[in-house]
Design a protein around this motif. Structure first.
Motif, PDB file in Angstrom:
ATOM      1  N   CYS A 134       0.854  -1.189   0.000  1.00 15.54           N
ATOM      2  CA  CYS A 134       0.000   0.000   0.000  1.00 15.54           C
ATOM      3  C   CYS A 134       0.891   1.240   0.000  1.00 15.54           C
ATOM      4  O   CYS A 134       1.861   1.299   0.746  1.00 15.54           O
ATOM      5  N   CYS A 153      -6.039  -2.523   0.535  1.00 15.71           N
ATOM      6  CA  CYS A 153      -5.394  -2.315   1.827  1.00 15.71           C
ATOM      7  C   CYS A 153      -6.468  -2.376   2.906  1.00 15.71           C
ATOM      8  O   CYS A 153      -7.457  -1.664   2.837  1.00 15.71           O
ATOM      9  N   CYS A 158      -6.440   1.264   5.104  1.00 19.15           N
ATOM     10  CA  CYS A 158      -6.899   2.571   4.654  1.00 19.15           C
ATOM     11  C   CYS A 158      -7.909   2.475   3.511  1.00 19.15           C
ATOM     12  O   CYS A 158      -8.471   3.482   3.098  1.00 19.15           O
ATOM     13  N   CYS A 203       0.307   2.927   3.611  1.00 19.74           N
ATOM     14  CA  CYS A 203       0.545   2.190   4.851  1.00 19.74           C
ATOM     15  C   CYS A 203       1.689   1.215   4.617  1.00 19.74           C
ATOM     16  O   CYS A 203       1.908   0.782   3.496  1.00 19.74           O
TER      17      CYS A 203
HETATM   18 ZN    ZN Z   1      -3.313   1.498   3.228  1.00 13.92          ZN
END
Ligand code: ZN
Ligand code: ADP
Ligand code: ZN
Length: 818
Positions: A534, A552, A555, A537
């Protein structure tokens, strides 16, 4: 002498704020009433009066209030006392507690978004002038902020107008635009209208002579209708006629039967509705009840430790009945209200309209209504049932609190502040009301059981299931060995495969548990080893096959599955590990006849999410249900005789000191879904490590053994329940800054607490939504003053905040971190 009031503002301010009021206002105002006050340059807030006094503030000039918003207190003194305790204990401001505690309609402020209630056409002539102006403005512009309305009306004190408009249902607040709570619908059947006369029915039966099963269904329905006027559930008909839902569906398709839906919760009871009688307790329930009552006379919080399906709920019901007889209110706390329509209707059967449900998914108006009923101690709200926030209701006289499934970690609020534990805050609340509190669970938390052992809590137990139903038979399956012998079909061992087959042949249902959603947790290039990450993240993307997407789970970021590896360009992306989606797909191949459903975050997001799946499974429209831990939450399915756990290892290997305790709880609870009626249920747990101590303890139901071993571990490493822990999280988007800042803060902590400080450390997922996280853990030995500890930490934070380059780093406290 001039008068002043101290108020609680619904924002994270450490101190109360002081405003000046006139003599008349001072006489009128009482703690717990709201006032509209100006704050900062142009903001207006609904604030709560904490006290009226005559001491002017020393460092600033007190401003005047705008307006008084209530005629009588909206919040009780006991609540304010309780909120103060929460703020102190969980290291946040009382304003943050205030914000969480009350329905948002009580918090109108300058930034609140106002919309017209499009479901309601008011009689325009009945609107006051100012009300009409707002109403008209909302015809032209669909959303207005409070300060914009202030400009339209050309006055500052508009919260009273908005409160009136809210009362009259003319406006709604922005948050309600989101999905509204929808009640659960249950499917019923009746004979089509055209067959109601005897001749018609006879003709019908004749036409069906060659369809034996269909005839049986029609006859059964006819008999059921003759016995009682009650609506007949599809599931009842199925049982009575010993047929399947497919046959009933055929009859519905042929228009011989009609299906219809009735919602099962939020039932409106009329006054003279007769409530069902309470059930008579069996000897084990009676014994437990007697022990609980004995402990209650000493005002001791008490644990009811009863295995799954032992009949704990009926014991709660008796206690509630006793409590109501004394004229006091009762609070029933549950971990997650979305999954508990079964329980709500059970309580409503006994107590009718005395049951009020406080639900974060109900509309603001409904929540305000419950609040007001509880505050006025109305008969309609003698029993409040809800998830953790129901703890904040304005009880007058609370006689009893029940915390059901007390071990559930969702009782702890994670974000935002107050990061409180509802079970622990409930113990304090019961004490403030001089009431009693019962914690119930089949798998108590180590914390609670420890409190029993040291004599702080009382203890009652029920060790067998109600009605002599046997505990499920739990078997461990070694998938390492099965793999070596090439006996695996996909992720299914031969044992599990055969068991499922047999269960389906018997017309019974299967639950399969896999704690990961999606198709596969990781996609990896077999050429270069790269796996897509991601961008926001620090985590690999999860593969969701249905949508051919990489997502992800932190998020929500998602992309289409790339055809080739980003790093090396080879078309050699492969999946590793497996989630619920993959299990669902394998099942469809292995059992093409079976109807398979899936329950995880992805399938329950939609409108009727949970309800649809649960109802379908309850009514046996599905044969197999695959799901994540949502499955564990107190569901009572009658026809499930097999539960399979696809892989226990990911649970056991989770990097957290509570992982083993959690695994025990989760596996025991999932296993508890099997065989809740006469026939003994079967549970198969697949693992690469079937000799793991926890798995043995689960399979033999050895709670005490688990407790002793885990407690020993906790003592060795100074974790709860023998120590307290406090976690501090630092949050910032800059990697270097967070390292420096966390290091600086931790040095201060080490000076005060030495070896009891762990970290700073990045968590396994160190960056979420482009913010880096770093944790420090402080262990606080029992006996060390918690108040002093927190004061030292606060002092360090003050110096920290004074350093300008750290000012933008967020510091988050989590006391009793879970
Ligand atoms: Zn993420
Ligand atoms: P638990 O909450 O401990 O899992 P429940 O309270 O759901 O167990 O009880 C399991 C089942 O046994 C339910 O179907 C319930 O209606 C039934 N039951 C429990 N106690 C009694 C009782 N005293 N009389 C009749 N049925 C009971
Ligand atoms: Zn590659």
């Amino acid at each position: 002498m001039p008068y002043f009031i101290n108020v609680i503002l619904p924002i994270p301010l450490e101190k109360l704020f002081t405003y000046s009021v006139s003599d008349a206002e001072a006489k009128f105002l009482e703690p717990g009433m709201r006032v509209a006050v100006p704050f900062g340059k142009s903001k207006i807030y609904s604030a709560l009066v904490h006290e009226v006094h005559q001491t002017p503030p020393t460092v600033y000039e007190a401003k005047e209030i705008h307006q008084i918003l209530d005629e009588t207190p909206l919040v009780t003194k006991t609540q304010i006392k309780h909120w103060t305790w929460i703020a102190n204990y969980y290291m946040c401001s009382i304003g943050e507690v205030f914000r969480t505690a009350v329905p948002s309609a009580f918090l109108l402020e300058s930034e609140t978004l106002i919309l017209r209630n499009t479901k309601f056409e008011p009689e325009e002539s009945e609107l006051l002038d100012d009300e009409f102006l707002v109403y008209e403005a909302l015809q032209h512009q669909s959303i207005l902020r409070v300060h914009e309305i202030s400009a339209i009306l050309d006055k500052k004190t508009i919260l009273p107008v908005l409160n009136r408009l809210l009362d009259k249902n003319i406006i709604v607040l922005k948050e309600e635009v989101y999905e509204q709570y929808k009640p659960k619908m249950v499917r019923y059947v009746r004979l089509g209208n055209q067959y109601l006369s005897e001749e018609k029915l006879e003709a019908l039966l004749k036409s069906l002579t060659r369809a034996k099963k269909q005839t049986q269904v029609v006859l059964s329905l006819f008999q059921l209708q003759a016995i009682s006027k009650k609506p007949i559930k599809v599931s009842e008909l199925e049982e009575a006629s010993k047929s399947s839902s497919a046959i009933i569906k055929t009859l519905i398709d042929k228009n011989i039967l009609e299906e219809y839906f009735i919602q099962t919760d939020r039932v409106v009871y009329s006054k003279d509705d007769e409530n069902s009688d309470l059930k008579d307790l069996n000897e084990y329930q009676q014994e437990a009840l007697a022990v609980i009552k004995e402990n209650f006379t000493q005002k001791k919080p008490t644990l009811l430790h009863g295995v799954t399906s032992s009949g704990k709920t009926e014991v709660y019901v008796k206690l509630i009945e006793n409590c109501l007889k004394t004229g006091k209110q009762a609070l029933y706390l549950l971990p997650e209200i979305a999954l508990t329509t079964q329980l709500i209707s059970r309580l409503q059967e006994y107590f009718g309209e005395k049951v009020a449900v406080y639900h974060s998914k109900y509309s603001v108006q409904e929540r305000v209504e419950v609040w007001n009923n509880v505050l006025a101690n109305k008969s309609k709200a003698q029993i409040v049932i809800g998830a953790r926030s129901a703890l904040f209701m304005p009880f007058k006289l609370l006689g009893l609190i029940i915390v059901d499934e007390e071990h559930e970690s969702s009782f702890k609020q994670y974000d935002p502040a107050p990061r409180y534990h509802a079970r622990d805050a409930a113990i304090v609340l019961a004490n403030f009301h001089d009431g009693n509190i019962l914690l119930g669970s089949a798998t108590p938390s180590l914390e609670t059981f420890y409190n029993v052992q040291v004599g702080k809590y009382g203890y009652a137990s029920i060790l067998r299931r109600f009605g002599d139903v046997l505990m499920p038979d739990i078997e461990l399956v070694d998938i390492k060995e099965q793999s070596r012998k090439k006996r695996m079909k996909g992720h299914f061992s031969e044992r599990l495969f055969n068991e499922i087959n047999e269960t389906l042949e018997n017309g019974e249902q299967v639950i399969l548990f896999q704690n990961r959603r999606g198709f596969a947790p990781i996609v990896e290039c077999t050429t270069c080893g790269n796996s897509p990450q991601c961008p926001n993240c620090d985590v690999s993307l999860t593969y969701h096959q249905y949508k051919k997407q990489l997502r992800c789970h932190y998020c929500g970021y998602h992309i289409a599955l790339p055809l080739a590896c980003d790093a090396c360009g080879s078309p050699t992306l492969d999946t590793k590990g497996f989630g619920t989606e993959q299990i669902e797909q394998e099942l469809q191949k292995l059992y093409p006849e079976a109807k398979v459903g899936r329950m995880d975050l992805d399938t329950t997001r939609g409108k009727y999410g949970y309800e649809k799946i649960i109802t379908a499974f309850e009514q046996q429209e599905l044969d197999i249900l695959v799901g994540t831990q949502m499955l564990t939450k107190g569901l009572d399915f009658r026809n499930v005789s097999l539960v399979g756990i696809m892989n226990a290892d990911t649970l056991l290997n989770f990097p957290d000191f509570r992982a083993h305790e959690r695994s025990f709880q989760l596996l025991t609870q999932v296993a508890g879904r099997a065989g809740r009626t006469k026939k003994r249920g079967k549970v198969l747990i697949q693992s690469y490590n079937p000799y793991h101590q926890i798995l043995k303890q689960v399979s033999t139901g050895d709670f005490e053994g688990m407790y002793k071993e885990q407690l020993y571990e906790r003592q060795q490493h100074k974790y709860p329940p023998v120590n307290r822990i406090l976690k501090i999280t630092f949050k910032h988007k800059d990697y270097n800054k967070i390292n420096e800042a966390a290091e600086w803060f931790t040095k201060g902590l080490r000076n005060s607490f030495g070896v009891h400080v762990l970290g700073p450390e990045f968590p396994p997922v160190a960056r979420i939504r482009n913010q880096y996280l770093k944790h420090v853990l402080i262990k606080i030995p029992n006996g060390q003053s918690l108040a002093k500890t927190k004061n030292s930490i606060k002092r360090i934070e003050k110096s920290f905040n004074a350093i300008s380059q750290y000012a933008s780093v967020r510091v988050i406290y989590n006391v009793d971190y879970i």
